[in-house]
Scaffold this motif. Structure first.
Motif, PDB file in Angstrom:
ATOM      1  N   GLY A 202       0.930  -1.279   0.174  1.00 18.07           N
ATOM      2  CA  GLY A 202      -0.239   0.005   0.057  1.00 18.07           C
ATOM      3  C   GLY A 202       0.970   1.275   0.001  1.00 18.07           C
ATOM      4  O   GLY A 202       1.620   1.307   0.737  1.00 18.07           O
ATOM      5  N   ILE A 203       0.575   2.183  -0.924  1.00 17.16           N
ATOM      6  CA  ILE A 203       1.524   3.310  -1.196  1.00 17.16           C
ATOM      7  C   ILE A 203       0.935   4.619  -1.234  1.00 17.16           C
ATOM      8  O   ILE A 203      -0.299   4.830  -1.411  1.00 17.16           O
ATOM      9  N   ARG A 209       7.857  12.413  -0.301  1.00 14.37           N
ATOM     10  CA  ARG A 209       8.463  11.094  -0.851  1.00 14.37           C
ATOM     11  C   ARG A 209       7.548  10.008  -0.854  1.00 14.37           C
ATOM     12  O   ARG A 209       6.494  10.291  -0.478  1.00 14.37           O
ATOM     13  N   TYR A 210       7.721   8.958  -1.311  1.00  8.54           N
ATOM     14  CA  TYR A 210       6.954   7.739  -1.530  1.00  8.54           C
ATOM     15  C   TYR A 210       7.189   6.834  -0.250  1.00  8.54           C
ATOM     16  O   TYR A 210       8.275   6.854   0.133  1.00  8.54           O
ATOM     17  N   VAL A 211       6.028   6.420   0.418  1.00 10.23           N
ATOM     18  CA  VAL A 211       5.935   5.681   1.580  1.00 10.23           C
ATOM     19  C   VAL A 211       5.300   4.306   1.029  1.00 10.23           C
ATOM     20  O   VAL A 211       3.909   4.436   0.633  1.00 10.23           O
ATOM     21  N   LEU A 225       7.692  -0.438   6.788  1.00 14.82           N
ATOM     22  CA  LEU A 225       7.634   0.644   6.158  1.00 14.82           C
ATOM     23  C   LEU A 225       8.926   1.056   5.016  1.00 14.82           C
ATOM     24  O   LEU A 225      10.147   0.557   5.631  1.00 14.82           O
ATOM     25  N   ARG A 226       8.722   1.360   4.130  1.00 11.31           N
ATOM     26  CA  ARG A 226       9.960   1.789   3.066  1.00 11.31           C
ATOM     27  C   ARG A 226       9.873   3.079   2.471  1.00 11.31           C
ATOM     28  O   ARG A 226       8.540   3.451   2.163  1.00 11.31           O
ATOM     29  N   THR A 227      10.826   3.960   2.168  1.00  8.32           N
ATOM     30  CA  THR A 227      10.929   5.178   1.405  1.00  8.32           C
ATOM     31  C   THR A 227      11.339   5.143   0.153  1.00  8.32           C
ATOM     32  O   THR A 227      12.469   4.350   0.016  1.00  8.32           O
ATOM     33  N   SER A 228      10.859   6.116  -0.625  1.00  6.99           N
ATOM     34  CA  SER A 228      11.719   6.379  -2.124  1.00  6.99           C
ATOM     35  C   SER A 228      11.217   7.677  -2.403  1.00  6.99           C
ATOM     36  O   SER A 228      10.173   8.138  -2.222  1.00  6.99           O
ATOM     37  N   GLN A 229      12.195   7.849  -3.191  1.00  4.80           N
ATOM     38  CA  GLN A 229      11.971   9.257  -4.142  1.00  4.80           C
ATOM     39  C   GLN A 229      11.628   8.910  -5.567  1.00  4.80           C
ATOM     40  O   GLN A 229      11.172   9.845  -6.204  1.00  4.80           O
ATOM     41  N   ASP A 230      11.835   7.775  -6.047  1.00  3.30           N
ATOM     42  CA  ASP A 230      11.774   7.500  -7.350  1.00  3.30           C
ATOM     43  C   ASP A 230      10.770   6.418  -7.765  1.00  3.30           C
ATOM     44  O   ASP A 230      10.629   5.928  -8.742  1.00  3.30           O
ATOM     45  N   LEU A 231      10.264   5.738  -6.737  1.00  2.00           N
ATOM     46  CA  LEU A 231       9.575   4.249  -6.868  1.00  2.00           C
ATOM     47  C   LEU A 231      10.358   3.249  -7.247  1.00  2.00           C
ATOM     48  O   LEU A 231       9.977   2.105  -7.252  1.00  2.00           O
ATOM     49  N   VAL A 232      11.505   3.194  -7.218  1.00  5.90           N
ATOM     50  CA  VAL A 232      12.296   2.117  -7.801  1.00  5.90           C
ATOM     51  C   VAL A 232      13.572   1.867  -6.391  1.00  5.90           C
ATOM     52  O   VAL A 232      13.909   0.759  -6.313  1.00  5.90           O
ATOM     53  N   ASN A 233      14.188   2.817  -5.913  1.00  3.50           N
ATOM     54  CA  ASN A 233      15.210   2.596  -4.995  1.00  3.50           C
ATOM     55  C   ASN A 233      14.524   3.024  -3.457  1.00  3.50           C
ATOM     56  O   ASN A 233      14.243   4.109  -3.371  1.00  3.50           O
ATOM     57  N   TRP A 234      14.451   1.852  -2.790  1.00  2.00           N
ATOM     58  CA  TRP A 234      13.590   1.775  -1.710  1.00  2.00           C
ATOM     59  C   TRP A 234      14.667   1.786  -0.311  1.00  2.00           C
ATOM     60  O   TRP A 234      15.405   0.839  -0.408  1.00  2.00           O
ATOM     61  N   THR A 235      14.361   2.311   0.844  1.00  2.00           N
ATOM     62  CA  THR A 235      15.028   2.331   2.131  1.00  2.00           C
ATOM     63  C   THR A 235      14.257   1.762   3.095  1.00  2.00           C
ATOM     64  O   THR A 235      13.098   2.657   3.158  1.00  2.00           O
TER      65      THR A 235
END
Length: 481
Positions: A202-203, A209-211, A225-235
């Motif tokens: 669920g995004i 940022r994307y969560v 939970l993960r975050t990303s700025q570009d929908l591809v690289n997640w932290t």
């Protein structure tokens, strides 16, 4: 001029790529790439990142999927076949090689003068049948266009269907040949974007940022939970419920989380098993999409006779909030209606009358429809849902639409995303706008080993008033969202 050793290595990387193909290509000396070099210690005036498609023949020891070169680097889109491989000739003399004929796929992104917005050049092989009056061997189009390399035979010819609906024809069977150049699109990506377990993603985009939150089942910390700025690289970014703060009414089975902004705060809607044994829908609030979240203290939706799961939230065009969820009838041999009901303004209680939006009445859906997600577009409300068994290749994504938020909904019919591309049972999707403004489906699918459900993304297009996921699930390189 003293050479920058890092950039010299990049020149060698392009040269080794040609040499590694085994085709006898002459390897240029570093001096032939002097125009791509900067003096040691100097900042580059400008540079170009060259990202290679998944069929790139990677030089030994080259771990990255890209190179960065000084100055503006261009490519005309021509892909040259040599034996069973092919190569591109870039403006700085580099010759990246690719496995297969007409297999060149490159993304060029620069901060130099002359940088353009995202566009695609599709270059056609010699077998292409050009339309009357079309003298160029390529087409340029704004935005992102891609192809899954499927070639359909028709009589003595063949054709390919591109993501924008174009159907180039080629002389002979199985003769489809195209190369793709992406300029200013941010590079390339390849599924999966989360290569570990991340079911039921669920995004949300919280403004910066994307969560994304994923199912956690019985793990100690609920809903990673993960975050990303570009929908591809997640932290990784913690979890909705660390072990010490799980809801007191819930005993396990933490499934299908979604975070939505309701008013000035965020609400996580989720499924968990109630202490009475029934799956129920909970809600927890936070000032941030990353928490900490405070549970409501009781289920938001609870039925002693039937499990209730897979909640999603949406607002209609007038700003009225709704909750949509699934009755878990398949667990007790019954139908699986997807319900919708208005929410209070704070998103924490149901008001009005519950309506049945859809049920499992199509053959491909089997015993299940679940995992709803609703978006509004062009005067319609589109209800995305998944059908059949999540555990195997029958699982797929369907869609229905209505002109009113609570229906009546009309189904498109056949699924818009199903098993393919090496991925099994894609489903339980979210829909989000990517950084470039295009619409993307975020979903899970089993890997080919059927060991875990990973997170994938693919572009959504809207032909004829309905959503489509062209050439999805994707396995090859695609332009970044």
């Amino acid at each position: 001029m003293k050479k920058n050793p890092h950039l010299m290595a990049l020149v060698f990387a392009g040269a080794v790529s040609a040499f590694a193909s085994g085709c006898g290509q002459e390897v240029p000396s570093p001096q032939e790439g002097d125009e791509a070099l900067a003096t040691s210690g100097d900042a580059l005036a400008c540079s170009t990142r060259i990202t290679y498609g998944d069929r790139w023949i990677r030089p030994s020891g080259h771990t990255a999927q890209y190179d960065t070169a000084a100055n503006l680097v261009t490519w005309d889109g021509t892909c040259v076949n040599e034996g069973t491989n092919s190569y591109a000739v870039l403006s700085n003399g580099w010759k990246p090689y690719f496995t297969g004929n007409n297999a060149c796929v490159l993304a060029l992104d620069t901060d130099c003068s002359g940088a353009t917005s995202c566009s695609t050049r599709i270059s056609y092989s010699a077998a292409w049948l050009p339309p009357s009056g079309h003298t160029a061997r390529f087409d340029d189009v704004g935005g992102r266009v891609f192809w899954d390399r499927a070639c359909v035979n028709e009589g003595s010819n063949s054709y390919a269907t591109l993501s924008n609906g174009w159907k180039p024809y080629f002389t002979g069977n199985n003769k489809c040949g195209m190369s793709f150049r992406y300029t200013g699109c941010g590079g390339l990506y390849q599924n999966p974007v989360v290569p570990v377990g991340c079911a039921d993603p669920g995004i949300i985009h919280d403004g910066t940022r994307y969560v994304v939150a994923c199912t956690s089942g019985g793990a100690a910390n609920a809903f990673p939970l993960r975050t990303s700025q570009d929908l591809v690289n997640w932290t990784s970014a913690g979890s909705i419920f660390p072990s010490a703060s799980k809801p007191t009414w819930a005993t396990g089975d933490f499934w299908a989380p979604e975070i939505h902004k309701v008013g000035s705060r965020y609400i996580a809607y989720f499924t968990a098993r109630h202490s009475d044994g029934k799956l129920s829908i909970g809600a927890a609030t936070s000032a941030s999409a990353l928490g900490p979240f405070t549970d409501l203290g009781r289920p938001l939706v609870h039925d002693t006779g039937m499990g209730m799961i897979d909640a999603t939230y949406f607002q209609d065009t007038a700003g009225t909030p709704y909750l949509v969820w699934k009755a878990d009838g398949n667990a007790v041999g019954q139908a699986t209606p997807i319900y919708g009901q208005q929410l209070s303004a704070d998103g924490l209680s149901l008001v009005g009358t519950r309506r049945t939006l859809i049920s499992n009445n199509l053959a491909w859906e089997g015993a299940v429809v679940e995992a709803p997600w609703i978006v509004s577009r062009g005067g319609y409300y589109y209800l995305f849902y998944s059908g059949n068994s999540y555990a195997n290749s029958t699982y797929a994504v369907g869609v229905a639409r209505a002109t009113s938020p609570l229906g009546p909904y009309t189904k498109l019919g056949e699924p818009i995303l199903k098993t393919g591309g090496g991925w099994v049972g894609p489903g339980h999707n979210s829909v989000i706008t990517g950084p470039g403004g295009d619409t993307y489906m975020v979903y899970h699918a089993w890997d080919s080993a059927h060991s875990t459900r990973m997170m994938l993304i693919d572009a959504i297009t809207w032909p004829n008033g309905w959503p489509a996921v062209p050439e999805g699930p994707s396995a090859d390189s695609r332009p970044m969202p």
